[in-house]
Structure formats: C-alpha cells, structure tokens
Enzyme design. Sequence first.
Site, PDB file in Angstrom:
ATOM      1  N   SER A 143       0.834  -1.197   0.000  1.00  0.00           N
ATOM      2  CA  SER A 143       0.000   0.000   0.000  1.00  0.00           C
ATOM      3  C   SER A 143       0.865   1.242   0.000  1.00  0.00           C
ATOM      4  CB  SER A 143      -0.902   0.013   1.243  1.00  0.00           C
ATOM      5  OG  SER A 143      -1.576   1.261   1.382  1.00  0.00           O
ATOM      6  N   TYR A 176      -1.091   0.177  10.411  1.00  0.00           N
ATOM      7  CA  TYR A 176      -1.253  -0.446   9.090  1.00  0.00           C
ATOM      8  C   TYR A 176      -0.151   0.015   8.145  1.00  0.00           C
ATOM      9  CZ  TYR A 176      -3.398  -1.118   4.445  1.00  0.00           C
ATOM     10  OH  TYR A 176      -3.656  -1.448   3.140  1.00  0.00           O
TER      11      TYR A 176
END
Length: 246
Positions: A127, A140
């Site tokens: 990501s 995250y």
Amino acid sequence: MGLNGKVAVVTGGSRGVGAGIARAFAEAGAEVVTCARRPPEEPVEGTEFFPVDLRDPDAVGRFFARLPRVDVLVNNAGGTPHRRLDRSGARWHARVVELNLITPLTASLAAYGQLRRAGGSVVMIGSVSGTRPSPGTAAYGAAKAGLENLARSMAVEWAPEVRVNTLVVGMVRTELSPLHYGDEDGVEAVSRTVPLGRMATPADVGAAAVFLASDAAAYISGASLLVHGGGERPAYLDAATAGKEA
C-alpha cells in the site's frame, strides 16, 4: 500473460480487491483457490474457497498441505479501520501489524516448499500507506512498509527458485470505500485528487498481479510496482502563488 495450468492461492480473496485479483487469475486461465475467515457473500466464479484463519500458523499449514500444487501465492489479506494511535491500546495496534505483516509471512513460509518445486511466484499486496505518512492507520502503514522490505529480503533468500514482488496499491474503489471516503460526493471528490482522475478498481489491481505472476515478468523479482494512478498531487502546488495567472 496466460496462466493455464497454474494454481494460484489468493488470501482474503472473497471480496473487494481480493475478489478482483482472484477473478483476474481465473480469467487468465489459472486454477484459483481463495481463503479467508468467512466465506464470500457472492462466490467468485472460477474459484474454490476454503475457510482459514490466517493468524493461526497451524491452520495455515494444514490448508497448504491439502493443496497438491502451488504456483502463485498472492498475499492480499489485510486491512484496518480508521483509528488514531491514541484511541486504542498497544494490543489493538499489534493485531493490525500481525494481520498485515505476520500473516503474509506465515502463508509464504507454509507455501514455500510447493512454490520452490514449481518455480513459483509470491505477490505481496502492499500500500502507498507504507511509503508516506498514514494518519489514522499508522500501524497499518508501518506493517505495509515492513511487508515491502520483507518481500525484498525474501526475493534474495528464495532466488532463483521463487520470485517475490510487491504491488504498492493506492486508493481502490470497493464496497468499503464509503467507510474511508464518505458518501458518493466524497468518493468522487477524493477520486479527483488522483492524477488519472479516478480510483483504481479491483480489476486494475488484479491485472497487475497477473502480470507479476506471469512469464512476462520472469526477470522481475524484489521489485515494487506502483499501482496508484500517478500518486498524489503535491500539496504545495495548490498553496503556492508563483506561476499562477492573476
């Protein structure tokens, strides 16, 4: 970039980005196996689903042991709700890191023997949160940064038998988009911040994953492929007065 005769495992392949990846591999001719804790509400055509808690190493080991062959592993399972660091304790953030960093490692280790015999490929779903500040999803983002580094190390350790690469994915429009961006007006407004003028679709991510797993990428390993529509327009360009017409 056909994958006829290949067996591809897609973790978290029952919805959203994972379902798009699974669908892309099936369309490329692969035999696709998906796994997640819960079965999909709508089965992805051309795939077979197995319930697996990827945070349980023993369960993951049993899952891969029942598969006669694995040519491709796509470590897609992951995610997190939006939550500021000071709104949760260390244990909650540790579980986010576990899901997004440790479970891909667990799955990769469990599949390694089969991947090595097949001369296979691992695709990590990373990501942009791992390459820039990630307020509201800090644990995250840290996990995704670690995942990208893990993939590079795996690519060196497991060469030449197994290739390992990462897709660094930007914003993707899925059924969960309203949770992150708001109503349809919010989703459209955020989409306009992307240089290509839209968020990715799960099919966009799937196509990139198929490429990295295919023979077309036979000499690509330890790489990070950006799938983010051009990234983000630098904020200073809108704030600066130089070069703007009066």
